[in-house]
Scaffold this motif. Sequence first.
Motif, PDB file in Angstrom:
ATOM      1  N   HIS A   1      49.034  41.485  57.048  1.00 36.47           N
ATOM      2  CA  HIS A   1      49.068  40.765  55.769  1.00 36.47           C
ATOM      3  C   HIS A   1      50.353  39.935  55.682  1.00 36.47           C
ATOM      4  CE1 HIS A   1      45.562  42.303  53.584  1.00 36.47           C
ATOM      5  NE2 HIS A   1      45.805  43.475  54.149  1.00 36.47           N
TER       6      HIS A   1
ATOM      7  N   LEU B   1      53.634  47.369  51.165  1.00 33.59           N
ATOM      8  CA  LEU B   1      52.734  46.290  50.750  1.00 33.59           C
ATOM      9  C   LEU B   1      53.294  45.562  49.535  1.00 33.59           C
ATOM     10  CD1 LEU B   1      50.167  44.726  51.264  1.00 33.59           C
ATOM     11  CD2 LEU B   1      48.955  46.388  49.847  1.00 33.59           C
TER      12      LEU B   1
ATOM     13  N   ALA C   1      43.344  45.378  59.120  1.00 37.07           N
ATOM     14  CA  ALA C   1      43.432  44.696  57.827  1.00 37.07           C
ATOM     15  C   ALA C   1      42.043  44.274  57.355  1.00 37.07           C
ATOM     16  CB  ALA C   1      44.358  43.486  57.923  1.00 37.07           C
TER      17      ALA C   1
ATOM     18  N   GLU D   1      50.034  36.894  57.939  1.00 41.75           N
ATOM     19  CA  GLU D   1      49.138  35.905  57.329  1.00 41.75           C
ATOM     20  C   GLU D   1      49.852  35.173  56.204  1.00 41.75           C
ATOM     21  OE1 GLU D   1      45.698  33.638  56.458  1.00 41.75           O
ATOM     22  OE2 GLU D   1      46.334  34.703  58.246  1.00 41.75           O
TER      23      GLU D   1
ATOM     24  N   HIS E   1      39.915  46.101  54.282  1.00 44.37           N
ATOM     25  CA  HIS E   1      39.513  45.258  53.160  1.00 44.37           C
ATOM     26  C   HIS E   1      38.037  45.449  52.844  1.00 44.37           C
ATOM     27  CE1 HIS E   1      38.647  40.971  51.558  1.00 44.37           C
ATOM     28  NE2 HIS E   1      39.014  41.736  50.559  1.00 44.37           N
TER      29      HIS E   1
ATOM     30  N   ILE F   1      49.376  46.192  57.038  1.00 42.35           N
ATOM     31  CA  ILE F   1      50.343  45.590  56.118  1.00 42.35           C
ATOM     32  C   ILE F   1      51.133  44.510  56.855  1.00 42.35           C
ATOM     33  CG2 ILE F   1      52.435  46.018  54.742  1.00 42.35           C
ATOM     34  CD1 ILE F   1      51.216  48.850  54.181  1.00 42.35           C
TER      35      ILE F   1
ATOM     36  N   THR G   1      44.709  35.349  50.377  1.00 37.57           N
ATOM     37  CA  THR G   1      44.030  34.835  51.543  1.00 37.57           C
ATOM     38  C   THR G   1      44.120  33.326  51.548  1.00 37.57           C
ATOM     39  OG1 THR G   1      41.950  34.825  50.388  1.00 37.57           O
ATOM     40  CG2 THR G   1      42.445  36.762  51.731  1.00 37.57           C
TER      41      THR G   1
ATOM     42  N   CYS H   1      40.462  40.796  46.574  1.00 36.77           N
ATOM     43  CA  CYS H   1      41.616  40.262  47.303  1.00 36.77           C
ATOM     44  C   CYS H   1      42.040  41.268  48.363  1.00 36.77           C
ATOM     45  CB  CYS H   1      42.772  40.022  46.332  1.00 36.77           C
ATOM     46  SG  CYS H   1      44.356  39.704  47.137  1.00 36.77           S
ATOM     47  N   PRO H   2      42.259  40.828  49.601  1.00 38.47           N
ATOM     48  CA  PRO H   2      42.656  41.778  50.648  1.00 38.47           C
ATOM     49  C   PRO H   2      43.919  42.578  50.310  1.00 38.47           C
ATOM     50  CG  PRO H   2      42.070  39.678  51.618  1.00 38.47           C
ATOM     51  CD  PRO H   2      42.089  39.480  50.125  1.00 38.47           C
ATOM     52  N   SER H   3      44.937  41.901  49.853  1.00 32.96           N
ATOM     53  CA  SER H   3      46.182  42.605  49.532  1.00 32.96           C
ATOM     54  C   SER H   3      46.053  43.411  48.253  1.00 32.96           C
ATOM     55  CB  SER H   3      47.340  41.615  49.402  1.00 32.96           C
ATOM     56  OG  SER H   3      47.566  40.972  50.633  1.00 32.96           O
TER      57      SER H   3
END
Length: 193
Positions: free
Chosen positions: A68, A128, A23, A71, A27, A65, A2, A108-110
């Motif tokens: 993400h 991902l 997303a 971003e 999360h 995804i 992020t 962490c989002p991912s």
Amino acid sequence: MTNSVESKRATPGKRERLAAAAAQVFHRQGVEKTTIADIARAADVPVGNVYYYFKTKDQLVQAAIGAHASELDAIIAHLEELDAPAERLKSLVRGWVEQRDLAARFGCPSGTLATELDKRDDGLEEELAAVMRRLVDWAERQFAAMGRADARELAVALIAAYQGISLLTNTFRDPELMEIEGRRLERWIDSLA
């Protein structure tokens, strides 16, 4: 993965809003606990309209995804404006630290999405992984530009340190852990120059 990069793009359409909302909601709630209605509400889109863009929840996961990835592209573009590779890497770390309160609540989002998708074994985890690999590759290029022959190992260590501290920050609900690790990572990057 992020960071607080402001987008200079036009107001997103419904599809993009739904992807970004997916997303965000995934999360905060996880894929399994999230309903299409939750995503529609977060995107401020009527539930019936969601099905025009996405027929299944898996398509929304795939769109998340993509969000993400977008971003990450924005973050990297912002970081590339800095002159020195060490400054780019330290700015990345500072961006992570800025998100410490979010990491304390949700991780962490991912990273959290990767963990959840890995249990599904439907191929989305590989999509991902490709996004996360782009961050590792970018970090490797920065370390290589610093003249480091061990650039790949350093890049993996940096991203692993972030993922690890995100997990601990979330587990202990302690944003200060992210601050402490951020300062250590910046000193580490300086020591490698």
